[in-house]
Design an enzyme around this catalytic site. Structure first.
Site, short mmCIF file in Angstrom:
data_model
loop_
_atom_site.label_atom_id
_atom_site.label_comp_id
_atom_site.label_asym_id
_atom_site.label_seq_id
_atom_site.Cartn_x
_atom_site.Cartn_y
_atom_site.Cartn_z
N GLY A 30 0.81 -1.22 0.00
CA GLY A 30 0.00 0.00 0.00
C GLY A 30 0.84 1.26 0.00
O GLY A 30 2.03 1.23 -0.35
N GLY A 35 5.93 4.99 -8.22
CA GLY A 35 6.67 3.76 -8.53
C GLY A 35 5.70 2.59 -8.71
O GLY A 35 5.81 1.82 -9.67
N HIS A 36 4.72 2.46 -7.78
CA HIS A 36 3.73 1.39 -7.92
C HIS A 36 2.90 1.59 -9.18
O HIS A 36 2.58 0.63 -9.90
CB HIS A 36 2.76 1.40 -6.72
CG HIS A 36 3.40 1.03 -5.43
ND1 HIS A 36 3.52 1.92 -4.38
CD2 HIS A 36 3.95 -0.13 -5.00
CE1 HIS A 36 4.12 1.31 -3.36
NE2 HIS A 36 4.38 0.08 -3.71
N GLN A 64 7.22 -9.49 7.88
CA GLN A 64 8.48 -9.02 7.32
C GLN A 64 9.06 -7.81 8.07
O GLN A 64 10.03 -7.22 7.60
CB GLN A 64 8.36 -8.75 5.82
CG GLN A 64 7.47 -7.61 5.41
CD GLN A 64 7.22 -7.61 3.89
OE1 GLN A 64 6.42 -8.39 3.39
NE2 GLN A 64 7.88 -6.73 3.17
N GLY A 153 9.00 -4.87 -8.49
CA GLY A 153 9.93 -3.79 -8.82
C GLY A 153 11.38 -4.25 -8.65
O GLY A 153 11.71 -5.01 -7.73
N SER A 192 7.67 4.01 -0.44
CA SER A 192 6.62 4.43 0.50
C SER A 192 7.26 5.10 1.71
O SER A 192 6.68 5.97 2.35
CB SER A 192 5.81 3.23 0.97
OG SER A 192 5.29 2.58 -0.16
O1 PAF Z 1 7.79 -5.19 -1.88
C1 PAF Z 1 6.76 -5.20 -1.15
O2 PAF Z 1 5.94 -4.29 -1.16
C2 PAF Z 1 6.53 -6.38 -0.21
O3 PAF Z 1 7.72 -6.89 0.26
C3 PAF Z 1 5.67 -7.49 -0.85
C4 PAF Z 1 6.34 -8.14 -2.03
C5 PAF Z 1 4.32 -6.94 -1.24
C6 PAF Z 1 5.43 -8.59 0.18
O4 PAF Z 1 4.81 -8.11 1.32
#
Ligand code: PAF
Length: 514
Positions: A30, A35-36, A64, A153, A192
């Site tokens: 999110g 970039g997204h 993570q 990315g 982000s």
């Molecule tokens: O790059 C990210 O935004 C995250 O690491 C991903 C691949 C969505 C996994 O949570």
């Protein structure tokens, strides 16, 4: 085009079942930014002319983040995410809950490990458990979404590598497409986490792309990087260096001199914000080597592939054919090595490679591109091509054509002898029967007199034998070449398979079309 907002797994399942086109999946956490948005747009451009569906997911994955990291304050703005996803061309956005992704008491959730050799360096050193968290959520997301293509990315290059390995290990039937890093106008890579920076810190952060670009310049002129000095320079700019390393982009081990592409990767703290960035350092543009026996369709395929990815096309077989044509014109016995050797010292061979994927070849100023394709040349070219003097002259010529890279070369010894450091090596082959059939059709279509299919098959066998057993540069599959057997595949399918391998092997950031 409609746009769906999906929350639960059931909503996702219904929506997924209704999709008629290949699904390109862009997983995110999110706080979608430009970039997204470029990732989503890129999905539409990978396989031109094909309608597709794009799903963007938004899930801030707790696994993570290590304790003390920014999980709680990670920026969340779902309304804005919906707007960006829709405007960039997503067909739907999916924002599952933690319970949807990691249901309690869900026994079927396996624990996947990231490949240790890739996960333990660079970001893995300061973020223990991070890549474990990433692969576990990605595996789960993929199980639920079942996309045809996963879009990620290159900004998170280490993550991209680890996810590619995960997909190979799990044998999931999907392609992974990496998209180049996008930057703000002033050079800062979109992230982000940039939103955490104060105005002053943001100014400071600009030293990262600036110094990486300067280091690249140093590398271009001296072929070396004084890492310690660049670390010091980053520190002097008020950035706390976590790492600045020069590594092989595929193993993430310290780059060796022999590597033609290396990755200069950095992670720094700017205030409390951790930022990563990188540059691929190139000694030359990428090279693709396509080897294989006669009649495997190399020329046709290589020409189309070259055009598709913006590489120059170098047909080395045509060079051997041109020499053969020259020897034939001179009335020299092709088996007379001394006469051949003397004659080629006088040969003026000119090759014009152009961006449209075509190549013309001139002998003493005469364009022989068509004449060299006749059956009479095919019958004796192996005899000429196995002679040391001929190979020496032509190999040197080919190496000099490839000095700046940016080409795809086809032949019998490209990966093994001419460009042993090519980024991608393909061994393109087909059964003898299939090759004879193709050659027969080709000669017929070009209007040449031709032998029967059976006779052509015998000639192909004999030619393979000469090519395989000759002393100099025999036809062999390099240990690092990928074999592609093309029986039953049409030209488009073969070209697509090679283009897929190229996109996997060569970062988009260094594609010639960039
Ligand atoms: O790059 C990210 O935004 C995250 O690491 C991903 C691949 C969505 C996994 O949570």
């Amino acid at each position: 085009m409609g746009f769906s907002i999906l929350r639960t797994n059931d909503e996702l399942r219904h929506w997924r079942n209704a999709q008629k086109f290949d699904l390109y999946f862009v997983p995110t956490m999110g706080a979608l930014h430009k970039g997204h948005s470029e990732l989503i747009k890129a999905a539409h451009n990978f396989d031109e002319a094909k309608p597709i569906s794009v799903l963007t997911s938004v899930f801030v994955n707790p696994l993570q983040f290590a304790p003390g990291e920014d999980f709680k304050k990670y920026p969340r703005n779902f309304q804005k995410d919906c707007k960006v996803a829709q405007e960039s061309g997503s067909s739907a956005i999916w924002s599952p809950s933690i319970q949807d992704i990691f249901p309690e008491n869900e026994k079927s959730l396996s624990k996947t490990n990231a490949r240790d050799n890739l996960a333990s360096s660079l970001c893995g050193l300061s973020r223990p458990g991070h890549f474990e968290g990433v692969v576990n959520v990605v595996e789960r997301l993929l199980t639920l979404v079942k996309p045809e293509v996963l879009v990620l990315g290159e900004k998170d290059w280490q993550q991209l590598l680890i996810i590619r390995e995960l997909i190979k290990d799990l044998k999931l039937p999907l392609k992974v497409r990496g998209v180049k890093t996008f930057r703000e106008k002033d050079g800062l890579a979109f992230s982000s986490r940039n939103s955490y920076l104060t105005a002053k810190e943001r100014q400071k952060a600009l030293a990262i792309p600036r110094l990486l670009a300067q280091a690249e310049k140093e590398f271009k002129s001296s072929k070396k990087i004084k890492l310690q000095e660049w670390r010091k320079r980053l520190n002097q700019e008020g950035l706390e260096v976590e790492y600045l390393e020069l590594v092989d982009p595929w193993t993430l081990q310290t780059a060796q001199k022999s590597h033609t592409i290396s990755l200069l990767a950095a992670a720094v703290k700017c205030g409390k914000t951790r930022l990563i960035d990188h540059k691929f350092l190139m000694e030359r543009k990428p090279i693709v080597a396509i080897d294989g026996p006669a009649g495997a369709g190399k020329s046709t395929v290589t020409k189309i592939f070259a055009k598709k990815v913006g590489l120059l096309y170098l047909d080395t077989g045509a060079m051997y054919r041109a020499v053969t044509w020259f020897i034939q014109q001179k009335g020299i016995d092709p088996k007379n090595k001394n006469e051949v050797k003397d004659a080629i010292q006088m040969l003026q061979l000119e090759l014009n490679l152009n961006q449209s994927g075509s190549q013309s070849i001139l002998v003493d100023g005469k364009d022989v591109s068509e004449d060299i394709r006749s059956q009479s040349i095919s019958n004796i070219v192996s005899e000429i091509a196995k002679q040391e003097a001929v190979r020496k002259v032509l190999t040197t010529h080919q190496k000099s054509l490839g000095i700046n890279g940016g080409l795809v070369a086809e032949g019998r010894d490209i990966g093994s002898t001419v460009f042993p450091d090519a980024e991608l090596k393909i061994f393109l082959t087909a059964t003898t029967k299939e090759r004879a059939r193709r050659r027969y059709e080709d000669l017929k279509n070009r209007g040449y007199t031709h032998d029967s299919i059976e006779e052509i098959e015998t000639q192909i066998r004999q030619r393979d034998e000469i090519d395989r057993t000759r002393e100099i540069s025999p036809l062999i599959k390099s240990h690092d070449a990928i074999e592609l057997v093309t029986d039953g595949m049409n030209i488009e399918k073969v070209v697509d398979s090679i283009a897929d391998l190229f996109k996997e092997k060569v970062p988009q950031e260094v594609w010639p079309s960039n």
